[in-house]
Enzyme design. Structure first.
Site, PDB file in Angstrom:
ATOM      1  N   ASP A   1       0.641  -1.265  -0.056  1.00 46.67           N
ATOM      2  CA  ASP A   1       0.136   0.088  -0.100  1.00 46.67           C
ATOM      3  C   ASP A   1       0.929   1.575  -0.127  1.00 46.67           C
ATOM      4  O   ASP A   1       1.978   1.135   0.182  1.00 46.67           O
ATOM      5  CB  ASP A   1      -0.886   0.084   1.132  1.00 46.67           C
ATOM      6  CG  ASP A   1      -1.998  -0.870   1.180  1.00 46.67           C
ATOM      7  OD1 ASP A   1      -2.184  -1.790   0.377  1.00 46.67           O
ATOM      8  OD2 ASP A   1      -2.826  -0.927   2.200  1.00 46.67           O
TER       9      ASP A   1
ATOM     10  N   HIS B   1       3.789  -2.339   2.984  1.00 46.54           N
ATOM     11  CA  HIS B   1       3.782  -0.744   2.600  1.00 46.54           C
ATOM     12  C   HIS B   1       5.034  -0.637   1.396  1.00 46.54           C
ATOM     13  O   HIS B   1       6.133  -1.127   1.904  1.00 46.54           O
ATOM     14  CB  HIS B   1       3.789   0.075   3.400  1.00 46.54           C
ATOM     15  CG  HIS B   1       2.490   0.285   4.329  1.00 46.54           C
ATOM     16  ND1 HIS B   1       2.392  -0.681   5.372  1.00 46.54           N
ATOM     17  CD2 HIS B   1       1.358   0.959   4.280  1.00 46.54           C
ATOM     18  CE1 HIS B   1       1.049  -0.527   5.548  1.00 46.54           C
ATOM     19  NE2 HIS B   1       0.346   0.423   5.039  1.00 46.54           N
TER      20      HIS B   1
HETATM   21 ZN    ZN Z   1      -2.699   3.115   3.549  1.00 39.14          ZN
END
Ligand code: ZN
Length: 537
Positions: free
Chosen positions: A342, A486
């Site tokens: 993400d 991430h």
């Molecule tokens: Zn996020």
């Protein structure tokens, strides 16, 4: 009353653990049932470990006060809270009030989730919602004390939380809290705004600035520049995460020397701060003594190895022996797992992750922010070329649950405009920021499906390669699961270099989220559906 200057040294090592025990012993209101040493696998033990991680990062910014810490549980909620006792009665009373308010606001947020039918249990700790509150304290000019509370809320599935700060400035002589007009002369925002434009406009940040959000947040407007602390040598302003720079920057700080704001400050900047020696204390809760026994291994994979298995060297497999991802054949009868990333695209770390995937001929799914993708289209073009799936993480990473339906639709539509420009088609999968999705948001999905995850590496929190890898290994059987990471941290990109060969060695096929739904669940993606934690277990 004199202030308590902090010099905790090693004595502070188990302050949190000590208080947890003390709390249990005297039966603090709302505290968990007495439990002298929670096993690290218990919800309480796991929560205490996460709290420890959170507090470690704040220690070197605590100039004043003796840390008061407690862990508390109420129903499905867990609270880890640290605040300073300064020795000044008025200030300490106000600090307690502020902490109680933060806690009450959090309870309300959680209640709203429940009302939406949207609370689910965190598989990390077994709690539905977690609140972490830590603090920074600064001595500033003119006998001021600034207290900055940092807050991290996790509701649902241990997902990337809301993070924010609450700043308060006190007058040490009177014990009173200073308001805006005590600290500033009228029109101070124009001066700060001009400074911010210069500060963020320089080369260090220029490429990363999020437009137009950045301009809105540094404008001379009443809602801006309300979060600040007076430090030893200047004013430190705080900007919300995702507001002017990408999430990898976290809560953004801007330090402005007092001299640069001399004309707009009401406090006497010639009365300099007297600062005690910095404290050197480090928190450490009781170390985890157990290593979680691996659970059932994937059927077609070799038995799960113990957590201590030596990691395969990242360079062990020459690229030449791996077929390209485009030559992949997915075997529906073999275990499969989806890596998801993400908050990108990130030119540096996104490409580093793609290097690893390319080297091993593997794929992953990237949930990207529209505003960043617009600025850095090449990363996702490369990813798509490698067979990776690109989903939407909305345009600007707002908590969709707090937006109107119109605003949610705009966040989705704006991102799709960028998708069409960069990739030639709109997005299909959406991962809502923080994993937050209520009925209003779901009704706005249109021709999209929402996808969350079932394994959270907490990479944003630990930023530690070993810990990220351990979290995945401890999960045991990963067949059918969706792993959350991430693409914006060096540690995450580095962890991927070890994780990909590890997963392959364990017999897993790396697939995209759509492939996982297709081949594991034998379903085609349903628009408007929310694929959550339970779906991917
Ligand atoms: Zn996020």
């Amino acid at each position: 009353m004199p202030l308590h200057f902090q010099r905790r040294m090693k004595r502070a090592a188990s302050i949190l653990a000590g208080l947890l025990l003390a709390c249990a012993a005297v039966g603090c209101q709302g505290a968990a049932p007495a439990q002298s040493s929670p096993a690290p696998t218990s919800p309480q033990g796991q929560f205490a470990e996460l709290a420890n991680l959170y507090f470690m990062g704040l220690e070197d910014k605590q100039q004043v006060g003796v840390t008061q810490a407690y862990i508390d549980y109420k129903g499905a909620c867990a609270y880890a809270i640290e605040y300073p006792a300064t020795g000044n009665e008025m200030i300490d009373a106000r600090i307690k009030e502020i902490v109680a308010q933060i806690r009450a606001d959090f309870d309300q947020t959680y209640a709203a989730f429940v009302a939406d039918g949207d609370a689910s249990v965190s598989y990390q700790t077994g709690f539905e919602a977690e609140l972490y509150v830590g603090y920074q304290t600064y001595l500033g000019v003119d006998k001021t004390l600034s207290v900055v509370f940092e807050e991290s809320q996790t509701v649902r599935n241990g997902n990337s939380p809301y993070e924010g700060v609450h700043t308060h400035v006190f007058d040490l002589s009177s014990g009173k809290e200073l308001n805006e007009s005590d600290v500033w002369k009228e029109g101070y925002r124009a001066a700060v705004s001009a400074y911010a434009a210069k500060h963020f406009g320089n080369a260090t940040f220029a490429e990363d600035l999020i437009e137009p959000s950045y301009r809105e947040h540094i404008a001379d407007a009443p809602q801006n520049f309300t979060q600040y602390a007076l430090t030893n040598d200047g004013v430190r302003f705080y900007f919300d995460k995702y507001s002017i720079l990408p999430g990898s920057y976290g809560i953004v700080q801007m330090d402005v020397p007092y001299a640069a704001l001399a004309d707009v400050l009401n406090v006497d900047i010639t009365q300099s701060a007297v600062v005690p020696e910095p404290n050197t204390g480090m928190h450490a809760l009781p170390a985890a003594t157990e290593t979680a026994a691996p659970t059932v291994a994937p059927t077609a994979a070799p038995s799960a190895k113990p957590a201590s298995t030596p990691k395969p060297a990242a360079t062990a497999t020459p690229a030449a022996t791996n077929p390209p991802a485009s030559a992949r054949k997915i075997d529906p009868n073999k275990p499969m797992v989806a890596l998801t990333f993400d908050d990108g695209p990130s030119v540096k770390y996104g490409n580093q992750i793609l290097d690893t995937l390319e080297k091993h001929g593997q794929v992953a799914t990237f949930f990207e922010l529209g505003n960043l993708m617009a600025a850095h289209p090449q990363v996702d073009q490369r990813a798509a070329g490698l067979g990776c799936e690109i989903g939407s993480h909305t345009y600007s990473h707002k908590n969709l649950n707090k937006l109107t339906a119109e605003q949610v639709k705009e966040e989705i539509a704006k991102t799709d405009e960028v998708f069409k420009r960069v990739l030639g088609h709109p997005s299909v999968l959406i991962r809502p920021p923080y994993g937050n999705i209520n009925k209003t948001v779901q009704a706005c999905l249109g021709e999209h499906a929402a996808v969350n995850w079932s394994v959270d590496t907490l990479d944003w929190k630990s930023k530690n390669v070993e810990q990220i890898i351990e979290t995945v290994k401890k999960e045991g059987n990963l067949d059918g699961k969706v792993i959350l990471m991430h693409s914006i941290y060096a540690s995450s990109a580095q962890a991927v270099e070890e994780l990909v060969p590890y997963l392959l060695e364990q017999g897993y096929q790396l697939v995209t989220v759509s492939e996982l739904i297709t081949y594991k669940h034998h379903e085609s993606i349903q628009m408007g559906k929310v694929y959550g934690y339970r779906y991917f277990r």
